[in-house]
Design a protein around this motif. Structure first.
Motif, PDB file in Angstrom:
ATOM      1  N   THR A   9      18.654  48.599 -70.124  1.00 46.37           N
ATOM      2  CA  THR A   9      19.187  48.592 -71.496  1.00 46.37           C
ATOM      3  C   THR A   9      18.473  49.069 -72.264  1.00 46.37           C
ATOM      4  O   THR A   9      18.833  49.955 -73.280  1.00 46.37           O
ATOM      5  CB  THR A   9      18.900  47.730 -71.947  1.00 46.37           C
ATOM      6  N   THR A  10      16.935  48.720 -72.735  1.00 43.58           N
ATOM      7  CA  THR A  10      16.246  49.144 -73.636  1.00 43.58           C
ATOM      8  C   THR A  10      16.053  50.797 -73.630  1.00 43.58           C
ATOM      9  O   THR A  10      15.110  51.751 -74.240  1.00 43.58           O
ATOM     10  CB  THR A  10      14.935  49.360 -73.310  1.00 43.58           C
ATOM     11  N   ILE A  11      15.797  51.042 -72.513  1.00 43.83           N
ATOM     12  CA  ILE A  11      16.138  52.923 -72.014  1.00 43.83           C
ATOM     13  C   ILE A  11      16.988  53.800 -72.958  1.00 43.83           C
ATOM     14  O   ILE A  11      17.078  54.107 -73.821  1.00 43.83           O
ATOM     15  CB  ILE A  11      15.714  53.354 -70.855  1.00 43.83           C
ATOM     16  N   VAL A  12      18.354  53.065 -72.599  1.00 43.83           N
ATOM     17  CA  VAL A  12      19.522  53.912 -73.316  1.00 43.83           C
ATOM     18  C   VAL A  12      19.580  53.517 -74.559  1.00 43.83           C
ATOM     19  O   VAL A  12      20.535  54.257 -75.577  1.00 43.83           O
ATOM     20  CB  VAL A  12      20.611  52.883 -72.748  1.00 43.83           C
ATOM     21  N   TYR A  13      18.966  52.170 -75.410  1.00 41.99           N
ATOM     22  CA  TYR A  13      18.900  51.623 -76.382  1.00 41.99           C
ATOM     23  C   TYR A  13      18.459  52.798 -77.338  1.00 41.99           C
ATOM     24  O   TYR A  13      18.522  53.207 -78.695  1.00 41.99           O
ATOM     25  CB  TYR A  13      18.503  50.290 -77.002  1.00 41.99           C
ATOM     26  N   LEU A  14      16.947  53.731 -77.077  1.00 43.13           N
ATOM     27  CA  LEU A  14      16.059  54.239 -77.731  1.00 43.13           C
ATOM     28  C   LEU A  14      16.859  55.814 -77.498  1.00 43.13           C
ATOM     29  O   LEU A  14      16.268  56.057 -78.485  1.00 43.13           O
ATOM     30  CB  LEU A  14      15.074  53.731 -76.797  1.00 43.13           C
ATOM     31  N   ALA A  15      17.379  55.873 -76.463  1.00 45.97           N
ATOM     32  CA  ALA A  15      17.756  56.954 -76.669  1.00 45.97           C
ATOM     33  C   ALA A  15      18.828  57.051 -77.723  1.00 45.97           C
ATOM     34  O   ALA A  15      19.257  58.398 -78.542  1.00 45.97           O
ATOM     35  CB  ALA A  15      18.461  57.471 -74.935  1.00 45.97           C
TER      36      ALA A  15
END
Length: 149
Positions: free
Chosen positions: A81-87
């Motif tokens: 979730t945080t990987i996609v959020y940041l991207a």
């Protein structure tokens, strides 16, 4: 936009996995490709999440649901979730930008103070995620992403 998000997400997840994380690369890729499937509709994150969940992909749907507003349980975490959020926050249109550039763009776009404050909070969360990721990797994210262009 979708392609840039996906490259950022997948590259970041692969680097995290090289450091001992066990991120599901399929979930990261699918969520990064589909997170804006309902863009243009009110509450597009929730609607996109519901659509993907109905298709039988609950893990991907959960990531999509949090790509605009990070749920509290994901704060201070490195996960799909945080990987996609940041991207999502590192892209404007089709190009990769810094979080400072993204914030500047959002502040110009929004006239209302509440909308500007929301943008500051979202970008602030993305900055915290980026800092945590860079700490784990011992590398700057921008250096990693330069290799992918």
């Amino acid at each position: 936009h979708v392609q840039a998000d996906s490259v950022i997400s997948c590259t970041n997840a692969e680097y995290q996995n090289s450091r001992g994380y066990k991120l599901h690369l399929g979930v990261v890729m699918a969520a990064s490709l589909l997170h804006d499937i309902a863009k243009g509709e009110k509450e597009h994150a929730r609607k996109g999440s519901q659509l993907v969940a109905r298709l039988g992909y609950p893990e991907v749907a959960a990531v999509i649901d949090s790509h605009m507003t990070l749920a509290p349980e994901h704060q201070n975490q490195i996960n799909e979730t945080t990987i996609v959020y940041l991207a999502d926050k590192l892209v404007i249109g089709h190009r990769t930008v810094s979080l400072d550039e993204k914030l500047e763009s959002r502040l110009k776009e929004f006239n209302e103070e509440s909308a500007q404050q929301g943008a500051r909070e979202r970008i602030g969360q993305a900055m915290a995620i980026q800092k945590q990721i860079e700490h784990v990797l011992g590398l700057k994210l921008e250096d990693i992403l330069k290799e992918q262009r």
